[in-house]
Design an enzyme around this catalytic site. Structure first.
Site, PDB file in Angstrom:
ATOM      1  N   GLY A 149       0.786  -1.233   0.000  1.00 32.88           N
ATOM      2  CA  GLY A 149       0.000   0.000   0.000  1.00 32.88           C
ATOM      3  C   GLY A 149       0.817   1.280   0.000  1.00 32.88           C
ATOM      4  O   GLY A 149       1.960   1.307   0.458  1.00 32.88           O
ATOM      5  N   ALA A 150       0.220   2.347  -0.502  1.00 30.97           N
ATOM      6  CA  ALA A 150       0.764   3.709  -0.404  1.00 30.97           C
ATOM      7  C   ALA A 150       0.262   4.337   0.904  1.00 30.97           C
ATOM      8  O   ALA A 150      -0.591   3.762   1.597  1.00 30.97           O
ATOM      9  CB  ALA A 150       0.317   4.537  -1.602  1.00 30.97           C
ATOM     10  N   ASN A 152      -1.312   7.345   1.399  1.00 33.40           N
ATOM     11  CA  ASN A 152      -2.307   8.432   1.423  1.00 33.40           C
ATOM     12  C   ASN A 152      -3.683   7.998   1.937  1.00 33.40           C
ATOM     13  O   ASN A 152      -4.334   8.754   2.659  1.00 33.40           O
ATOM     14  CB  ASN A 152      -2.403   9.097   0.046  1.00 33.40           C
ATOM     15  N   VAL A 229       4.968   5.340 -10.039  1.00 31.87           N
ATOM     16  CA  VAL A 229       5.229   4.659 -11.309  1.00 31.87           C
ATOM     17  C   VAL A 229       6.553   3.892 -11.243  1.00 31.87           C
ATOM     18  O   VAL A 229       6.639   2.738 -11.675  1.00 31.87           O
ATOM     19  CB  VAL A 229       5.244   5.678 -12.471  1.00 31.87           C
ATOM     20  N   THR A 231       8.041   2.600  -8.662  1.00 32.18           N
ATOM     21  CA  THR A 231       7.856   1.394  -7.847  1.00 32.18           C
ATOM     22  C   THR A 231       7.102   0.332  -8.661  1.00 32.18           C
ATOM     23  O   THR A 231       7.411  -0.858  -8.593  1.00 32.18           O
ATOM     24  CB  THR A 231       7.093   1.727  -6.554  1.00 32.18           C
ATOM     25  N   LEU A 243       6.753 -15.149 -12.641  1.00 34.89           N
ATOM     26  CA  LEU A 243       5.550 -14.932 -13.462  1.00 34.89           C
ATOM     27  C   LEU A 243       4.286 -14.704 -12.634  1.00 34.89           C
ATOM     28  O   LEU A 243       3.260 -15.359 -12.831  1.00 34.89           O
ATOM     29  CB  LEU A 243       5.351 -16.108 -14.422  1.00 34.89           C
ATOM     30  N   GLU A 249      -1.601   0.140  -9.322  1.00 33.05           N
ATOM     31  CA  GLU A 249      -2.354   1.402  -9.223  1.00 33.05           C
ATOM     32  C   GLU A 249      -1.318   2.483  -8.968  1.00 33.05           C
ATOM     33  O   GLU A 249      -0.797   2.616  -7.863  1.00 33.05           O
ATOM     34  CB  GLU A 249      -3.337   1.344  -8.052  1.00 33.05           C
ATOM     35  N   CYS A 283      -3.883  10.201  -5.992  1.00 33.66           N
ATOM     36  CA  CYS A 283      -3.288   9.794  -7.264  1.00 33.66           C
ATOM     37  C   CYS A 283      -4.046  10.301  -8.478  1.00 33.66           C
ATOM     38  O   CYS A 283      -3.463  10.615  -9.498  1.00 33.66           O
ATOM     39  CB  CYS A 283      -3.255   8.268  -7.302  1.00 33.66           C
ATOM     40  N   GLU A 463      -9.216  -2.130  -9.913  1.00 28.39           N
ATOM     41  CA  GLU A 463      -9.784  -2.472  -8.610  1.00 28.39           C
ATOM     42  C   GLU A 463     -11.273  -2.120  -8.651  1.00 28.39           C
ATOM     43  O   GLU A 463     -11.692  -1.263  -9.438  1.00 28.39           O
ATOM     44  CB  GLU A 463      -9.062  -1.676  -7.504  1.00 28.39           C
TER      45      GLU A 463
HETATM   46  P1  NDP Z   1       5.777   4.332  -3.202  1.00 26.37           P
HETATM   47  O1  NDP Z   1       5.791   3.794  -4.582  1.00 26.37           O
HETATM   48  O2  NDP Z   1       6.986   4.988  -2.700  1.00 26.37           O
HETATM   49  O3  NDP Z   1       5.452   3.172  -2.152  1.00 26.37           O
HETATM   50  C1  NDP Z   1       4.311   2.346  -2.274  1.00 26.37           C
HETATM   51  C2  NDP Z   1       4.534   1.074  -1.469  1.00 26.37           C
HETATM   52  O4  NDP Z   1       5.515   0.259  -2.118  1.00 26.37           O
HETATM   53  C3  NDP Z   1       5.068   1.315  -0.064  1.00 26.37           C
HETATM   54  O5  NDP Z   1       4.508   0.354   0.791  1.00 26.37           O
HETATM   55  C4  NDP Z   1       6.561   1.112  -0.251  1.00 26.37           C
HETATM   56  O6  NDP Z   1       7.246   0.835   0.953  1.00 26.37           O
HETATM   57  C5  NDP Z   1       6.570  -0.056  -1.209  1.00 26.37           C
HETATM   58  N1  NDP Z   1       7.766  -0.196  -2.028  1.00 26.37           N
HETATM   59  C6  NDP Z   1       8.658   0.740  -2.387  1.00 26.37           C
HETATM   60  N2  NDP Z   1       9.587   0.203  -3.223  1.00 26.37           N
HETATM   61  C7  NDP Z   1       9.258  -1.106  -3.381  1.00 26.37           C
HETATM   62  C8  NDP Z   1       9.829  -2.189  -4.134  1.00 26.37           C
HETATM   63  N3  NDP Z   1      10.912  -2.028  -4.884  1.00 26.37           N
HETATM   64  N4  NDP Z   1       9.234  -3.394  -4.068  1.00 26.37           N
HETATM   65  C9  NDP Z   1       8.115  -3.580  -3.329  1.00 26.37           C
HETATM   66  N5  NDP Z   1       7.535  -2.596  -2.589  1.00 26.37           N
HETATM   67  C10 NDP Z   1       8.097  -1.366  -2.628  1.00 26.37           C
HETATM   68  O7  NDP Z   1       4.496   5.274  -3.142  1.00 26.37           O
HETATM   69  P2  NDP Z   1       4.057   6.263  -1.965  1.00 26.37           P
HETATM   70  O8  NDP Z   1       3.780   5.450  -0.737  1.00 26.37           O
HETATM   71  O9  NDP Z   1       5.031   7.374  -1.897  1.00 26.37           O
HETATM   72  O10 NDP Z   1       2.645   6.790  -2.488  1.00 26.37           O
HETATM   73  C11 NDP Z   1       2.507   7.846  -3.387  1.00 26.37           C
HETATM   74  C12 NDP Z   1       2.353   7.349  -4.806  1.00 26.37           C
HETATM   75  O11 NDP Z   1       1.291   6.406  -4.879  1.00 26.37           O
HETATM   76  C13 NDP Z   1       1.997   8.453  -5.777  1.00 26.37           C
HETATM   77  O12 NDP Z   1       2.725   8.315  -6.966  1.00 26.37           O
HETATM   78  C14 NDP Z   1       0.533   8.224  -6.045  1.00 26.37           C
HETATM   79  O13 NDP Z   1       0.100   8.731  -7.271  1.00 26.37           O
HETATM   80  C15 NDP Z   1       0.440   6.735  -5.971  1.00 26.37           C
HETATM   81  N6  NDP Z   1      -0.928   6.319  -5.671  1.00 26.37           N
HETATM   82  C16 NDP Z   1      -1.668   5.681  -6.642  1.00 26.37           C
HETATM   83  C17 NDP Z   1      -2.995   5.344  -6.414  1.00 26.37           C
HETATM   84  C18 NDP Z   1      -3.818   4.637  -7.450  1.00 26.37           C
HETATM   85  O14 NDP Z   1      -4.805   4.016  -7.077  1.00 26.37           O
HETATM   86  N7  NDP Z   1      -3.496   4.703  -8.729  1.00 26.37           N
HETATM   87  C19 NDP Z   1      -3.653   5.689  -5.144  1.00 26.37           C
HETATM   88  C20 NDP Z   1      -2.768   6.303  -4.177  1.00 26.37           C
HETATM   89  C21 NDP Z   1      -1.461   6.627  -4.461  1.00 26.37           C
HETATM   90  P3  NDP Z   1       7.662   2.113   1.878  1.00 26.37           P
HETATM   91  O15 NDP Z   1       6.444   2.668   2.421  1.00 26.37           O
HETATM   92  O16 NDP Z   1       8.534   1.601   2.917  1.00 26.37           O
HETATM   93  O17 NDP Z   1       8.387   3.065   0.953  1.00 26.37           O
END
Ligand code: NDP
Length: 492
Positions: A149-150, A152, A229, A231, A243, A249, A283, A463
């Site tokens: 999860g993110a 927000n 993006v 990530t 695979l 998202e 997002c 989703e």
């Molecule tokens: P991040 O991509 O930094 O992190 C998302 C999650 O992925 C976190 O739990 C993070 O851990 C984890 N993560 C980071 N790197 C890896 C990896 N290499 N492998 C596996 N997991 C990983 O996003 P943010 O949390 O900063 O959220 C903001 C972003 O999310 C924005 O770009 C926003 O647009 C997008 N978003 C998209 C949504 C959608 O539905 N389309 C909805 C909400 C947000 P950790 O927390 O420790 O960094």
């Protein structure tokens, strides 16, 4: 929850104490206060959680759909009942105003469980008529699904990933964002109390490495990520060797188009909702607001006047419209983006990079003023790059073909908005915009009944709505010959 507590992983139906183990703090972004110390889950702990989920999966999948539905509905009921308590925790952990979290977050998660309970009870395959044969398909669960999860909308994201996965007979290991770990643990307790078997929903805590361990795990069948993006790219690449199915998202830089015949008040409301709700940390925000030149000045005048009235403050105060950003570091990044936009020639008609005045114990450096830029140009970083804060770029346009081309000139494609009273134009333009979701005369509404997700680099998969079933099941085809089997090698 106001004092520091220890957050532990939730595995096989209970919290697991890993002590002694490395911990990381989670803060209240409004004040900087430590809310909890979170136990870090390394590869071995992730492995334990995946093993618990793998063991629980066949039993969970063998329950009838009606039985799974009954238990998922109990989760929904409990979430609704605990709305205010969970909203408060979410506001403490994310900094988002309580007026929002009470209204949206818990209800959206609860509705997701309610909706996918119905899906569990009605999940069916298909019969395919063929001459001399019976053919049918079954929908099979994928197995163990990882949710990442993110920060927000942490509870909503956890529910949007867990409910469809569980409805389809999968089990889940969820990793909340490091910055917002609190509500996932409460959700885990609620799920177990609702009668779902131990191991069906597990929570691990950590950073990117913890996420990577999940994505690489050979017993995980699917990963659903909400994040940036970059990530998304990393997760897709890391899922390739085994695979895995992926749902991504990701981020966006969505266009919101205001035609000259739009109800201007509504269009201003839409632009504000699409830029300043949740401090702009959404997002799907419509951060590129294209306004027809003939109404541009009137639009900006009203927008600036209404933006000036937004109240920054304590997220727990119901009168607060705008809370702190997720961290002082993120707020500093957003202020740097505002400075860069000014250096590129854009004019702040409202807000700006100055740290706003908020009374202690609130930490002013975590806050960013809602900012409206005019005199923006399409090729600037302000207009091209996701900022993920309360920063709106307003751009003038002259005709429909031009605005559609400019709106689509982005690698992203999460969402789009159109404000017009012309019904034909509304649907024509909605049809031409490259976006997974397009709103007409509204913005950022995401009912559970309809699919949500991006095109182009904003994501893969959907989703919510019936579409989510495709991403949490795979079809098995069964073919039966109803006659006697012909021998192609028989002597004539
Ligand atoms: P991040 O991509 O930094 O992190 C998302 C999650 O992925 C976190 O739990 C993070 O851990 C984890 N993560 C980071 N790197 C890896 C990896 N290499 N492998 C596996 N997991 C990983 O996003 P943010 O949390 O900063 O959220 C903001 C972003 O999310 C924005 O770009 C926003 O647009 C997008 N978003 C998209 C949504 C959608 O539905 N389309 C909805 C909400 C947000 P950790 O927390 O420790 O960094």
């Amino acid at each position: 929850m106001t004092t520091a507590a220890v957050q532990r992983p939730f595995i096989n139906g209970d919290f697991v104490d890993l002590a002694p183990v490395a911990t990381f703090p989670t803060h209240n972004p409004a004040t900087g206060e430590v809310l909890a110390d979170v136990q870090y889950c390394d590869e071995a702990v992730v492995d334990r959680a995946v093993a618990a989920a793998a063991q629980a999966q066949p039993t969970w999948a063998q329950l009838s759909g009606t039985e799974r539905a009954r238990r998922l509905r109990r989760v929904a009921d409990e979430l609704f009942a605990r709305n205010d308590e969970l909203a408060r925790v979410e506001s403490l952990d994310t900094g988002r105003p309580i007026a929002e979290t009470r209204l949206v977050d818990v209800a959206s998660g609860a509705e997701c469980f309610e909706y996918f309970a119905s899906v569990a009870a009605t999940l069916v395959g298909e019969a395919v008529p063929l001459p001399g044969m019976l053919a049918y398909t079954e929908r099979r669960p994928l197995g163990v699904c990882a949710g990442i999860g993110a920060w927000n909308y942490p509870l909503q994201i956890a529910c949007w990933k867990a409910a469809p996965a569980l409805a389809c007979g999968n089990t889940v290991v969820f990793k909340p964002a490091e910055l917002t770990p609190l509500t996932a643990s409460v959700l885990a307790e609620i799920i177990i109390d609702a009668g779902l078997p131990p191991g069906v929903f597990n929570v691990v805590h950590g950073d990117a490495e913890c996420g990577q361990a999940l994505v690489a795990h050979p017993d995980v069948a699917k990963v659903s990520l909400t994040g940036e993006v970059g990530t998304g790219r990393a997760v897709m690449a890391a899922a390739a060797p085994t695979l895995k199915h992926v749902t991504l998202e990701l981020g966006g830089k969505s266009p919101l188009v205001v035609f000259d015949d739009a109800a201007l008040d509504d269009a201003v409301t839409g632009a504000m909702l699409g830029n300043f709700y949740s401090q702009g940390e959404i997002c799907s925000n419509g951060t590129r607001v294209f306004v027809h030149r003939s109404v541009h000045d009137r639009f900006v005048e009203q927008l600036v006047a209404r933006t000036a009235k937004l109240r920054l403050g304590d997220p727990l105060d119901p009168a607060t419209h705008v809370g702190p950003l997720i961290s002082t570091a993120h707020a500093a990044g957003v202020r740097a983006a505002i400075d860069a936009a000014v250096a590129e020639g854009a004019t702040p008609a409202a807000g700006g990079a100055a740290v706003p005045a908020v009374a202690p114990p609130l930490q002013a450096e975590a806050y960013v003023q809602p900012t409206v830029f005019v005199d923006c140009v399409d090729h600037s970083r302000l207009v091209r790059e996701e900022i993920f804060g309360p920063v709106m770029a307003v751009l003038a346009f002259d005709d429909e073909d031009e605005v559609v081309a400019r709106a689509n000139a982005t690698p992203y494609g999460l969402a789009a908005g159109v404000f017009t009273r012309d019904v034909s134009r509304a649907h024509r333009v909605a049809g031409r915009l490259d976006a997974g979701v397009c709103w007409i005369n509204t913005y950022n509404v995401t009912p559970i009944e309809v699919p949500f997700g991006g095109v182009k680099q904003s994501g893969i998969g959907r989703e919510n709505g019936p579409a989510a079933i495709e991403h949490y099941t795979e079809r098995k085809t069964v073919l039966a010959d109803l006659g006697s089997l012909e021998d192609p090698w028989a002597d004539d």
